[in-house]
Scaffold this motif. Structure first.
Motif, PDB file in Angstrom:
ATOM      1  N   GLY A   1       0.822  -1.209   0.000  1.00 40.01           N
ATOM      2  CA  GLY A   1       0.000   0.000   0.000  1.00 40.01           C
ATOM      3  C   GLY A   1       0.851   1.253   0.000  1.00 40.01           C
ATOM      4  N   ARG A   2       0.412   2.239   0.736  1.00 38.18           N
ATOM      5  CA  ARG A   2       1.119   3.523   0.783  1.00 38.18           C
ATOM      6  C   ARG A   2       2.437   3.429   1.521  1.00 38.18           C
ATOM      7  NH1 ARG A   2      -1.418   8.280  -0.477  1.00 38.18           N
ATOM      8  NH2 ARG A   2      -3.518   8.014  -1.225  1.00 38.18           N
ATOM      9  N   GLY A   3       2.613   2.407   2.338  1.00 38.98           N
ATOM     10  CA  GLY A   3       3.852   2.266   3.085  1.00 38.98           C
ATOM     11  C   GLY A   3       5.057   1.982   2.218  1.00 38.98           C
ATOM     12  N   GLY A   4       4.837   1.549   0.977  1.00 37.07           N
ATOM     13  CA  GLY A   4       5.953   1.242   0.090  1.00 37.07           C
ATOM     14  C   GLY A   4       6.669   2.467  -0.417  1.00 37.07           C
ATOM     15  N   ASN A   5       6.012   3.621  -0.374  1.00 38.43           N
ATOM     16  CA  ASN A   5       6.608   4.853  -0.876  1.00 38.43           C
ATOM     17  C   ASN A   5       7.226   5.640   0.271  1.00 38.43           C
ATOM     18  OD1 ASN A   5       6.032   4.542  -3.574  1.00 38.43           O
ATOM     19  ND2 ASN A   5       3.986   5.362  -3.359  1.00 38.43           N
ATOM     20  N   ILE A   6       8.344   5.155   0.754  1.00 39.25           N
ATOM     21  CA  ILE A   6       9.033   5.864   1.822  1.00 39.25           C
ATOM     22  C   ILE A   6       9.965   6.881   1.178  1.00 39.25           C
ATOM     23  CG2 ILE A   6      10.701   5.632   3.687  1.00 39.25           C
ATOM     24  CD1 ILE A   6       9.529   2.881   4.215  1.00 39.25           C
ATOM     25  N   GLY A   7       9.908   8.106   1.643  1.00 40.87           N
ATOM     26  CA  GLY A   7      10.768   9.151   1.108  1.00 40.87           C
ATOM     27  C   GLY A   7      10.069   9.917   0.002  1.00 40.87           C
ATOM     28  N   GLN A   8      10.827  10.310  -0.992  1.00 39.74           N
ATOM     29  CA  GLN A   8      10.328  11.183  -2.048  1.00 39.74           C
ATOM     30  C   GLN A   8       9.824  10.432  -3.277  1.00 39.74           C
ATOM     31  OE1 GLN A   8      10.081  14.517  -1.562  1.00 39.74           O
ATOM     32  NE2 GLN A   8      10.782  14.050   0.498  1.00 39.74           N
ATOM     33  N   ARG A   9       9.854   9.118  -3.249  1.00 35.99           N
ATOM     34  CA  ARG A   9       9.489   8.356  -4.440  1.00 35.99           C
ATOM     35  C   ARG A   9       8.007   7.991  -4.421  1.00 35.99           C
ATOM     36  NH1 ARG A   9      13.687   6.347  -7.534  1.00 35.99           N
ATOM     37  NH2 ARG A   9      12.270   4.781  -8.298  1.00 35.99           N
ATOM     38  N   THR A  10       7.156   8.998  -4.457  1.00 35.91           N
ATOM     39  CA  THR A  10       5.718   8.757  -4.491  1.00 35.91           C
ATOM     40  C   THR A  10       5.288   8.569  -5.935  1.00 35.91           C
ATOM     41  OG1 THR A  10       5.207  11.103  -4.633  1.00 35.91           O
ATOM     42  CG2 THR A  10       5.367  10.144  -2.408  1.00 35.91           C
TER      43      THR A  10
ATOM     44  N   ASN B   1       3.046  10.252  -7.575  1.00 37.34           N
ATOM     45  CA  ASN B   1       2.947  11.542  -8.259  1.00 37.34           C
ATOM     46  C   ASN B   1       4.321  12.076  -8.634  1.00 37.34           C
ATOM     47  OD1 ASN B   1       1.569  13.757  -9.302  1.00 37.34           O
ATOM     48  ND2 ASN B   1       1.926  14.932  -7.446  1.00 37.34           N
ATOM     49  N   SER B   2       5.305  11.956  -7.742  1.00 37.58           N
ATOM     50  CA  SER B   2       6.639  12.453  -8.065  1.00 37.58           C
ATOM     51  C   SER B   2       7.247  11.672  -9.227  1.00 37.58           C
ATOM     52  CB  SER B   2       7.552  12.406  -6.847  1.00 37.58           C
ATOM     53  OG  SER B   2       7.828  11.081  -6.494  1.00 37.58           O
ATOM     54  N   GLN B   3       6.968  10.367  -9.283  1.00 39.73           N
ATOM     55  CA  GLN B   3       7.465   9.563 -10.401  1.00 39.73           C
ATOM     56  C   GLN B   3       6.812   9.999 -11.716  1.00 39.73           C
ATOM     57  OE1 GLN B   3      10.313   8.165  -8.845  1.00 39.73           O
ATOM     58  NE2 GLN B   3       9.864   6.756 -10.505  1.00 39.73           N
ATOM     59  N   LEU B   4       5.509  10.314 -11.687  1.00 43.66           N
ATOM     60  CA  LEU B   4       4.835  10.784 -12.899  1.00 43.66           C
ATOM     61  C   LEU B   4       5.410  12.108 -13.380  1.00 43.66           C
ATOM     62  CD1 LEU B   4       1.118   9.924 -12.044  1.00 43.66           C
ATOM     63  CD2 LEU B   4       2.570   8.827 -13.747  1.00 43.66           C
ATOM     64  N   VAL B   5       5.669  13.018 -12.441  1.00 51.78           N
ATOM     65  CA  VAL B   5       6.251  14.305 -12.809  1.00 51.78           C
ATOM     66  C   VAL B   5       7.646  14.115 -13.386  1.00 51.78           C
ATOM     67  CG1 VAL B   5       7.082  16.490 -11.855  1.00 51.78           C
ATOM     68  CG2 VAL B   5       4.861  15.602 -11.174  1.00 51.78           C
ATOM     69  N   GLN B   6       8.435  13.264 -12.756  1.00 51.78           N
ATOM     70  CA  GLN B   6       9.789  13.019 -13.248  1.00 51.78           C
ATOM     71  C   GLN B   6       9.766  12.413 -14.642  1.00 51.78           C
ATOM     72  OE1 GLN B   6      12.069  10.252 -10.927  1.00 51.78           O
ATOM     73  NE2 GLN B   6      13.993  10.846 -11.876  1.00 51.78           N
ATOM     74  N   ASN B   7       8.886  11.455 -14.861  1.00 55.31           N
ATOM     75  CA  ASN B   7       8.795  10.838 -16.185  1.00 55.31           C
ATOM     76  C   ASN B   7       8.350  11.836 -17.238  1.00 55.31           C
ATOM     77  OD1 ASN B   7       9.633   8.403 -15.170  1.00 55.31           O
ATOM     78  ND2 ASN B   7       7.563   7.594 -14.908  1.00 55.31           N
ATOM     79  N   SER B   8       7.406  12.709 -16.881  1.00 57.73           N
ATOM     80  CA  SER B   8       6.959  13.694 -17.872  1.00 57.73           C
ATOM     81  C   SER B   8       8.079  14.676 -18.190  1.00 57.73           C
ATOM     82  CB  SER B   8       5.724  14.434 -17.374  1.00 57.73           C
ATOM     83  OG  SER B   8       6.035  15.224 -16.260  1.00 57.73           O
TER      84      SER B   8
END
Length: 78
Positions: free
Chosen positions: A6-15, A17-24
Motif C-alpha cells: 500500500g502507501r507504506g511502500g513509498n518511503i521518502g520522495q518516491r511517491t 505523483n513524483s514519479q509521474l512528474v519526473q517521467n513527464s
C-alpha cells in the motif's frame, strides 16, 4: 522482513505523483524545456517588479534568519 504494501511502500520522495512528474520531465523535448525555462524566468521577473521594496527586505530578513538558525542547528549537533 516482509515488504511494505500500500502507501507504506513509498518511503521518502518516491511517491507515485513524483514519479509521474519526473517521467513527464524526462520525456519533454528540448524546445519544451527551453520554453518552460523562459516562462519561469518571466514569472520571476514579473514577481520581482510587482513586489515592493518592503516585501523584498522582509523576504531577505526571513531568509537570513532561516540560514542563521540552520547553521546554529548544525553547530549544536556537532
Amino acid at each position: 522482513m516482509p515488504r511494505l504494501r500500500g502507501r507504506g511502500g513509498n518511503i521518502g520522495q518516491r511517491t507515485r505523483n513524483s514519479q509521474l512528474v519526473q517521467n513527464s520531465r524526462l520525456n519533454r523535448s528540448a524546445k519544451d524545456q527551453l520554453t518552460d525555462n523562459e516562462n519561469l524566468r518571466n514569472q520571476a521577473a514579473i514577481k520581482r517588479t510587482n513586489g515592493s521594496q518592503e516585501q523584498c527586505n522582509e523576504r531577505r530578513r526571513a531568509n537570513a534568519l532561516r540560514q542563521r538558525l540552520a547553521r546554529q542547528r548544525v553547530t549544536d549537533t556537532l
